[in-house]
Structures are given as C-alpha cells and as structure tokens.
Design an enzyme around this catalytic site. Sequence first.
Site, PDB file in Angstrom:
ATOM      1  CB  VAL A  34       8.136  -7.589  -3.343  1.00 51.34           C
ATOM      2  CG1 VAL A  34       7.332  -7.974  -2.104  1.00 51.34           C
ATOM      3  CG2 VAL A  34       9.582  -8.046  -3.220  1.00 51.34           C
ATOM      4  CE1 TYR A  48      14.411   0.098  -6.928  1.00 49.48           C
ATOM      5  CE2 TYR A  48      15.179  -1.918  -7.945  1.00 49.48           C
ATOM      6  CZ  TYR A  48      14.567  -1.268  -6.901  1.00 49.48           C
ATOM      7  OH  TYR A  48      14.116  -1.994  -5.821  1.00 49.48           O
ATOM      8  CG  ASP A  92      13.040  13.635   2.753  1.00 53.74           C
ATOM      9  OD1 ASP A  92      13.723  12.723   2.225  1.00 53.74           O
ATOM     10  OD2 ASP A  92      12.635  14.628   2.126  1.00 53.74           O
ATOM     11  CB  ILE A 117       9.114  -4.716   1.936  1.00 51.00           C
ATOM     12  CG1 ILE A 117       8.913  -5.398   0.571  1.00 51.00           C
ATOM     13  CG2 ILE A 117      10.040  -5.533   2.820  1.00 51.00           C
ATOM     14  CD1 ILE A 117      10.145  -5.384  -0.333  1.00 51.00           C
ATOM     15  CE  LYS A 144      16.764  -0.649  -3.971  1.00 49.92           C
ATOM     16  NZ  LYS A 144      16.541  -0.566  -2.517  1.00 49.92           N
ATOM     17  CB  THR A 170       5.134  -3.422  -2.782  1.00 50.10           C
ATOM     18  OG1 THR A 170       6.104  -3.006  -3.752  1.00 50.10           O
ATOM     19  CG2 THR A 170       5.699  -4.542  -1.932  1.00 50.10           C
TER      20      THR A 170
END
Length: 277
Positions: A210, A174, A66, A16, A178, A212
Amino acid sequence: MDITGFALVTGGASGIGNATCRALARAGARGIMVADINLEGAKKAVSEAQDVATNPAFKALAVHLDVTIEESVKHAVAYMVDSFGRMDYCIHCAAIPGGTFDELSSADFADFKHLLEVNVQGTFLVTSNVLAAMRAQELKQLHSTSPERGTTRGCLVNMASLLSYKALPGMVQYVTSKHAVMGISTTAETTAVENVGHDIRVNCVCPSYVDTAMVRRATEVVAGLEQTILSGIPMGRLASAEEIADIALFLCSPMSSYMTGCGLVADGGMSLFFGSR
Ligand SMILES: NC(=O)c1ccc[n+]([C@@H]2O[C@H](COP(=O)([O-])OP(=O)(O)OC[C@H]3O[C@@H](n4cnc5c(N)ncnc54)[C@H](O)[C@@H]3O)[C@@H](O)[C@H]2O)c1
C-alpha cells in the site's frame, strides 16, 4: 454502506488508519477516536475527518496510544467508551515495518523482538481489551432493514497482510508478526464460539503493498525494491490507503454480516505469482 456508529482507529495518524478515519467520517459515522503514538498526527487526523464528515452529529477525538503498553491500551479503550457510550467498530492499524531487511541467517534479534512487541503484543492487547469492552455493551440489530441477520455488539478489524499467509526474503520479523496477527484474530473467532455468542465479528484485511510511509521507508532503504514490488503485482501499482480503508469499512458494515474470522486479501493479484517457480 450503513456506517453510523462509533469507531476506535489505532494508527490513525498515518497511512491506512488515517484514510480509514476520513472514510468513516465520509460514510456517516457518529464518532471516531483516533489513537496513535503520534498524538500530533492523531489531532491532525481528527480535524481532517471533521472536514469531510457527513453525519451532523459527528464528533472526533484524539488520544495518545502506545500499543506496547497495557495501561495505555486500557486507557484508550476506556476513553473511547466513556466519550461515546459505546464502540461499534475498532480498526486496528498501528504497527511498524522491519528496521532492517537482512536475510534470516543475519537478521537482527533486537529488531525481531521490537517488531513482535509492537505488531504482535500490540495486537493481542488491542484485541483482548476491545473484545472485553464490546462484550459489556448492549446488543443492537445488525442490519437496519433485515432483522433476520441478527444482532451485534461490535466489529473488530485487524490489519494483517498478504504476508500473514506468504513469505518474502529479508522480512522475517514482519512476516512472523503478520502470521501472528492472523493467529490472534482467528483465535478471537474460534473463541468465536465465545464471540459469536456475544455477536462480535472479528476479521482481518490482508493487503500486499500500500502506498504509505511504511512502504516508502522500505523502498528508500532497499535498493531496487520498488521495481521488484511493482513487477510482482499484476495490476502494476500499489494499493492506495483509501482502497484498503474501504475494505475495512465493508468489514465493519452490515454488508459483511455473514463474515467473521476471515482474512480478506487485497493484493492487486500479487498472490497469483507466489509459489509459481
Ligand atoms: N503499507 C503496506 O504496504 C501494508 C501492507 C500490508 C499490511 N499493512 C499493515 O497496515 C497497517 C497500517 O500500515 P500503514 O502502511 O498505514 O503504516 P504507517 O506507518 O503509515 O502508519 C502506522 C501508524 O501506526 C502508528 N504506530 C506505530 N507504532 C505505534 C505504537 N507503538 N502505538 C500506537 N501507534 C503506533 C504510527 O505512528 C503510524 O501512525 C499496519 O498493520 C501494517 O502492517 C501495511
């Protein structure tokens, strides 16, 4: 879309963020700084953006970043401001997926901590340092032909997720990370009282799946995941990185001048299925 300023894109080497670099260049941005832990990938993104840039004054630079290291984030932000004189937009895309996809009772603690380090601490460091830099820069009229829309010092767009609002099995690290990205972003806007006073808008994009490297890696690890994902999306396909980049550009542009503190869900209708047992 009036996108004529300077942008910092984290995670611009892939997915993205990478599509966002090209979209900014195509839309007429004056300059982009591509910041990524993968410096070679960031340099490639610079040359791809240069190939499609429409602003004759377009300039693109790459910097190693980083997001887990405070000095590294401070350096990237300072390099951005020194190189371009200001940062009109920051689109923060740098993040990692879970390394394992176990149910919560057997989820790996080291993986959990690592994800929080990159996705949450990284978002904290980027948000905090970007806001500080934007606050120090001059106000500009937000919309070129509608002065009543006020003034701006900049826009920050964080890549959150549909999983900032919902949960899926096997993704505790995750999902947690998020939810926290949304927490940091909305706090930035309830500090909105602070930041709106400084004319900085902070919004999130919340995609589901998405197409990716992040998703491809998960579908390679978890058998049958791709079919499960597709069967849960009414539109029957993943989003392209370009579709999500377009939303990020909208949130940077004067077209979204009245939006701040929002999480814009782009999920092909997937959330319609959540909660219906
Ligand atoms: N792909 C999806 O389905 C999806 C869905 C919802 C949200 N998102 C979010 O969108 C954002 C971009 O995801 P993507 O799919 O393009 O991922 P991606 O893996 O294609 O790109 C992530 C980029 O972040 C960089 N990165 C990783 N760790 C870093 C670090 N410590 N410091 C600096 N850079 C680092 C990587 O080198 C890479 O270039 C992420 O925040 C992701 O969580 C993705």
